[in-house]
Design a protein around this motif. Structure first.
Motif, PDB file in Angstrom:
ATOM      1  N   LEU A   1       0.817  -1.212   0.000  1.00  0.00           N
ATOM      2  CA  LEU A   1       0.000   0.000   0.000  1.00  0.00           C
ATOM      3  C   LEU A   1       0.853   1.266   0.000  1.00  0.00           C
ATOM      4  N   LEU A   2       1.968   1.260   0.722  1.00  0.00           N
ATOM      5  CA  LEU A   2       2.862   2.421   0.695  1.00  0.00           C
ATOM      6  C   LEU A   2       3.405   2.667  -0.703  1.00  0.00           C
ATOM      7  N   THR A   3       3.743   1.594  -1.398  1.00  0.00           N
ATOM      8  CA  THR A   3       4.245   1.722  -2.777  1.00  0.00           C
ATOM      9  C   THR A   3       3.169   2.268  -3.701  1.00  0.00           C
ATOM     10  N   GLU A   4       1.960   1.772  -3.534  1.00  0.00           N
ATOM     11  CA  GLU A   4       0.859   2.173  -4.416  1.00  0.00           C
ATOM     12  C   GLU A   4       0.291   3.553  -4.096  1.00  0.00           C
ATOM     13  N   PHE A   5       0.138   3.885  -2.789  1.00  0.00           N
ATOM     14  CA  PHE A   5      -0.618   5.068  -2.399  1.00  0.00           C
ATOM     15  C   PHE A   5       0.119   6.053  -1.512  1.00  0.00           C
ATOM     16  N   GLY A   6       1.230   5.657  -0.906  1.00  0.00           N
ATOM     17  CA  GLY A   6       1.920   6.550   0.014  1.00  0.00           C
ATOM     18  C   GLY A   6       1.432   6.363   1.436  1.00  0.00           C
ATOM     19  N   PRO A   7       1.896   7.207   2.364  1.00  0.00           N
ATOM     20  CA  PRO A   7       1.616   7.011   3.788  1.00  0.00           C
ATOM     21  C   PRO A   7       0.199   7.388   4.236  1.00  0.00           C
ATOM     22  N   VAL A   8      -0.541   8.110   3.393  1.00  0.00           N
ATOM     23  CA  VAL A   8      -1.896   8.537   3.755  1.00  0.00           C
ATOM     24  C   VAL A   8      -2.860   8.112   2.657  1.00  0.00           C
ATOM     25  N   LEU A   9      -3.958   7.482   3.057  1.00  0.00           N
ATOM     26  CA  LEU A   9      -5.002   7.065   2.118  1.00  0.00           C
ATOM     27  C   LEU A   9      -6.183   8.012   2.235  1.00  0.00           C
ATOM     28  N   SER A  10      -6.826   8.284   1.106  1.00  0.00           N
ATOM     29  CA  SER A  10      -8.034   9.102   1.110  1.00  0.00           C
ATOM     30  C   SER A  10      -8.833   8.791  -0.143  1.00  0.00           C
ATOM     31  N   GLY A  11     -10.020   9.357  -0.226  1.00  0.00           N
ATOM     32  CA  GLY A  11     -10.839   9.232  -1.420  1.00  0.00           C
ATOM     33  C   GLY A  11     -11.195   7.807  -1.786  1.00  0.00           C
ATOM     34  N   LEU A  12     -11.214   7.531  -3.096  1.00  0.00           N
ATOM     35  CA  LEU A  12     -11.623   6.225  -3.612  1.00  0.00           C
ATOM     36  C   LEU A  12     -10.759   5.079  -3.094  1.00  0.00           C
ATOM     37  N   PRO A  13      -9.428   5.200  -3.079  1.00  0.00           N
ATOM     38  CA  PRO A  13      -8.638   4.081  -2.530  1.00  0.00           C
ATOM     39  C   PRO A  13      -9.017   3.738  -1.087  1.00  0.00           C
ATOM     40  N   LEU A  14      -9.206   4.749  -0.238  1.00  0.00           N
ATOM     41  CA  LEU A  14      -9.579   4.493   1.145  1.00  0.00           C
ATOM     42  C   LEU A  14     -10.941   3.822   1.225  1.00  0.00           C
ATOM     43  N   SER A  15     -11.908   4.339   0.498  1.00  0.00           N
ATOM     44  CA  SER A  15     -13.246   3.754   0.569  1.00  0.00           C
ATOM     45  C   SER A  15     -13.248   2.317   0.055  1.00  0.00           C
TER      46      SER A  15
ATOM     47  N   GLY B   1     -13.898  -1.442   2.071  1.00  0.00           N
ATOM     48  CA  GLY B   1     -15.042  -2.244   1.648  1.00  0.00           C
ATOM     49  C   GLY B   1     -16.271  -1.481   1.198  1.00  0.00           C
ATOM     50  N   HIS B   2     -16.121  -0.215   0.848  1.00  0.00           N
ATOM     51  CA  HIS B   2     -17.267   0.583   0.399  1.00  0.00           C
ATOM     52  C   HIS B   2     -17.172   0.804  -1.114  1.00  0.00           C
ATOM     53  N   PRO B   3     -18.313   0.817  -1.797  1.00  0.00           N
ATOM     54  CA  PRO B   3     -18.279   0.942  -3.264  1.00  0.00           C
ATOM     55  C   PRO B   3     -17.888   2.317  -3.785  1.00  0.00           C
ATOM     56  N   SER B   4     -18.016   3.341  -2.947  1.00  0.00           N
ATOM     57  CA  SER B   4     -17.705   4.693  -3.410  1.00  0.00           C
ATOM     58  C   SER B   4     -17.346   5.572  -2.217  1.00  0.00           C
ATOM     59  N   PRO B   5     -16.703   6.709  -2.489  1.00  0.00           N
ATOM     60  CA  PRO B   5     -16.429   7.640  -1.384  1.00  0.00           C
ATOM     61  C   PRO B   5     -17.704   8.132  -0.705  1.00  0.00           C
ATOM     62  N   GLY B   6     -18.783   8.298  -1.471  1.00  0.00           N
ATOM     63  CA  GLY B   6     -20.053   8.733  -0.880  1.00  0.00           C
ATOM     64  C   GLY B   6     -20.611   7.700   0.084  1.00  0.00           C
ATOM     65  N   ALA B   7     -20.557   6.439  -0.306  1.00  0.00           N
ATOM     66  CA  ALA B   7     -21.022   5.358   0.575  1.00  0.00           C
ATOM     67  C   ALA B   7     -20.149   5.290   1.825  1.00  0.00           C
ATOM     68  N   PHE B   8     -18.863   5.520   1.653  1.00  0.00           N
ATOM     69  CA  PHE B   8     -17.945   5.534   2.786  1.00  0.00           C
ATOM     70  C   PHE B   8     -18.299   6.666   3.753  1.00  0.00           C
ATOM     71  N   ARG B   9     -18.512   7.866   3.223  1.00  0.00           N
ATOM     72  CA  ARG B   9     -18.859   9.016   4.080  1.00  0.00           C
ATOM     73  C   ARG B   9     -20.151   8.747   4.848  1.00  0.00           C
ATOM     74  N   GLN B  10     -21.138   8.167   4.167  1.00  0.00           N
ATOM     75  CA  GLN B  10     -22.408   7.869   4.813  1.00  0.00           C
ATOM     76  C   GLN B  10     -22.225   6.824   5.921  1.00  0.00           C
ATOM     77  N   ALA B  11     -21.433   5.796   5.659  1.00  0.00           N
ATOM     78  CA  ALA B  11     -21.169   4.763   6.666  1.00  0.00           C
ATOM     79  C   ALA B  11     -20.446   5.355   7.866  1.00  0.00           C
ATOM     80  N   VAL B  12     -19.497   6.250   7.634  1.00  0.00           N
ATOM     81  CA  VAL B  12     -18.764   6.883   8.738  1.00  0.00           C
ATOM     82  C   VAL B  12     -19.730   7.702   9.591  1.00  0.00           C
ATOM     83  N   ARG B  13     -20.623   8.433   8.944  1.00  0.00           N
ATOM     84  CA  ARG B  13     -21.604   9.230   9.681  1.00  0.00           C
ATOM     85  C   ARG B  13     -22.510   8.345  10.533  1.00  0.00           C
ATOM     86  N   ARG B  14     -22.919   7.218   9.982  1.00  0.00           N
ATOM     87  CA  ARG B  14     -23.868   6.345  10.680  1.00  0.00           C
ATOM     88  C   ARG B  14     -23.219   5.442  11.723  1.00  0.00           C
ATOM     89  N   HIS B  15     -22.059   4.879  11.382  1.00  0.00           N
ATOM     90  CA  HIS B  15     -21.491   3.813  12.214  1.00  0.00           C
ATOM     91  C   HIS B  15     -20.070   4.061  12.691  1.00  0.00           C
TER      92      HIS B  15
END
Length: 96
Positions: free
Chosen positions: A18-32, A36-50
């Motif tokens: 993961l460090l090779t592919e993305f660096g030390p910080v993950l965000s956006g689509l790779p993080l979501s 296990g989330h299909p999109s950044p929007g689904a990820f944001r909604q899951a974070v808000r709820r759970h």
């Protein structure tokens, strides 16, 4: 469950990749996707709820959530170990 040293070894392997592919910080689509989330929007909604399975933070002046690559790698390793442990258990016998 797997011994802690097996999980640690898998976490380190994932972290290197993961460090090779993305660096030390993950965000956006790779993080979501990695969490296990299909999109950044689904990820944001899951974070808000759970909440999130890893510590999240926001970088100054940027929108969205970020996570440390190392923490995501070790969360994936623990999740894989738990899933494999469940798949190797024998199901309970049915009672007539």
């Amino acid at each position: 469950m797997f011994p802690d040293n097996d999980i640690a070894a898998r976490g380190q392997e994932l972290e290197r990749w993961l460090l090779t592919e993305f660096g030390p910080v993950l965000s956006g689509l790779p993080l979501s996707k990695l969490l296990g989330h299909p999109s950044p929007g689904a990820f944001r909604q899951a974070v808000r709820r759970h909440g999130a399975p890893v510590a999240l933070f926001q970088q100054g002046g940027r929108k969205g959530w970020c996570a440390a690559t190392k923490e995501v790698a070790f969360w994936i390793a623990r999740t894989e170990a738990a899933a494999q442990a469940l798949s190797t258990q024998t199901p309970p016998e049915k009672t007539p």
